[in-house]
Design an enzyme around this catalytic site. Structure first.
Site, PDB file in Angstrom:
ATOM      1  N   SER A 156      16.689 -42.731   0.374  1.00 52.83           N
ATOM      2  CA  SER A 156      16.705 -43.161   1.621  1.00 52.83           C
ATOM      3  C   SER A 156      16.659 -42.169   2.670  1.00 52.83           C
ATOM      4  CB  SER A 156      17.753 -44.246   1.813  1.00 52.83           C
ATOM      5  OG  SER A 156      17.886 -44.516   3.526  1.00 52.83           O
ATOM      6  N   ASP A 281       8.438 -50.091   5.482  1.00 49.57           N
ATOM      7  CA  ASP A 281       8.937 -51.364   6.080  1.00 49.57           C
ATOM      8  C   ASP A 281       7.685 -52.018   6.413  1.00 49.57           C
ATOM      9  OD1 ASP A 281      11.509 -51.000   5.781  1.00 49.57           O
ATOM     10  OD2 ASP A 281      11.882 -50.241   7.568  1.00 49.57           O
TER      11      ASP A 281
END
Length: 400
Positions: A156, A281
């Site tokens: 991340s 996403d």
């Protein structure tokens, strides 16, 4: 929980893009540190989590409509408890920020959020900050100090953003070196852009960031920009017979998800191979569109396993109800489209906002129902209401 039923239809009309969640987190933190103001906010669950965490750290603010104005920090006499709810951004941003202010902080969250882990901080801050974890909380001990840090950003980019913000608050110089591959770099670019707008200078050279000490955040008022990530769900209907115009998007935005238009065009023209490394996403909406068009091959998908749900497996389960086939491998997903249209499809959201919205695309072909659809509150609370504004018919039912 809420179940939404959407009648078959083709949305038509014009809407303003929902405000950006990614920018909102960063703008709110920077505005709190500068007594600034942020407008064009949407109070999704994730944004509220960040606001509540700022308040627990002592930030004083006034909320007027879609704007928040900050007025410094009040003293906090006890160990603060920051409830991040289910927001990964909030948790990963606030851990290092809070540890510049306090020696001990408790971070709470859903069991799912805490289970996603903070290994990158445990490694990079070893010897400086220690962590004690339970099922739904993390106790952090130790004060972040200036120094030379290195971090694994392969899972991340939020770890990088959190440390860049926090290190800019210290009185002496620090460096942050990226170990391995930096995933979702556009999100780090957003962080650097926001910091720059508030007067913070950070230099980067070959994966090493130099953060000067003793910097101060400038007091400014700033408007949040439109969200390409959530606008994608609306725009996708244009490739399924709808006619939707989404206004308020910045074509020069640093948001990595603005690439959705190119990916939608590719999937509409034919079977396409798409790298989602820097737009992870978008995976649910891309999978849905691919299943309704010509299929697709998606690479660099490994991080889908550590989102709000295991998004690759969750989308496989749901789209195969509609006749599609998904082949999920360690770092790729192949979508084979459906050829026989079904009716009265009933999906499960897996308590994942992006999956719930992605599954709504099937309302262009069939009456559908989505269970646990209230999870959209995490990022886009008005999504189904906005579909109604575009002429779609939706009914809502509270379930156990």
């Amino acid at each position: 929980m809420m179940k939404v039923t959407i009648a078959k239809g083709k949305p038509n009309g014009t809407l303003m893009a929902p405000p950006s969640k990614s920018f909102a987190h960063r703008y709110l933190i920077a505005a709190a540190l500068s007594c600034g103001e942020v407008s064009n906010l949407s109070y999704s669950d994730d944004v509220i989590a960040s606001l509540n965490c700022l308040e627990k750290l002592g930030a004083k603010y006034i909320r007027e409509g879609n704007a928040v104005k900050f007025d410094g920090f009040a003293a906090v006499s006890s160990i603060p408890t920051l409830d991040c709810n289910e927001s990964g951004s909030t948790l990963r941003f606030f851990i290092p920020i809070a540890m510049t202010m306090f020696d001990e902080v408790v971070f709470k969250g859903t069991e799912k959020l805490i289970s996603r882990g903070i290994e990158a901080y445990e490694d990079s801050l070893a010897g400086v900050v220690s962590f004690e974890k339970s099922n739904d909380s993390i106790l952090a001990k130790g004060r972040l100090v200036p120094g030379d840090y290195a971090i694994d950003a392969s899972k991340s980019s939020q770890y990088v953003s959190g440390l860049l913000i926090a290190l800019s608050l210290l009185k002496e110089d620090s460096t942050l070196t990226i170990k391995g591959e930096l995933t979702s770099k556009p999100y780090v670019d957003i962080t650097l852009d926001v910091l720059s707008k508030f007067g913070i200078v950070i230099e980067e050279d070959g994966g090493k960031y130099t953060i000067k000490g003793g910097q101060a955040f400038n007091q400014i008022s700033i408007a949040n920009e439109g969200d390409h990530s959530n606008a994608a769900f609306l725009d996708a209907f244009n490739h399924l017979g709808g006619c939707v115009e989404v206004l308020g998007l910045n074509p020069q935005s640093l948001q990595g998800d603005k690439v959705y238009k190119e990916h939608f065009d590719a999937l509409s023209k034919g079977y396409a191979t798409i790298d989602i490394e820097n737009c992870i996403d978008l995976a649910p909406v891309l999978f849905s569109l691919a299943s309704l068009k010509h299929g697709g091959h998606f690479i660099n998908t490994r991080r889908l396993a550590v989102k709000e749900s295991n998004r690759a497996l969750a989308m496989k389960e749901e789209l195969e109800k509609a006749g599609a086939i998904l082949r999920v491998e360690q770092n790729e997903v192949i979508v084979i489209p459906r050829f026989v249209l079904s009716s009265n499809l009933e999906f499960n959201s897996h308590n994942d906002h992006r999956i719930a919205m992605a599954l709504s695309l099937y309302s262009s072909e069939s009456d559908i129902a989505i269970n646990d659809a209230g999870c959209i509150d995490k990022s886009y609370p008005d999504y189904f209401k906005d579909l109604e504004k575009l002429g779609m018919e939706a009914q809502y039912e509270v379930t156990e």
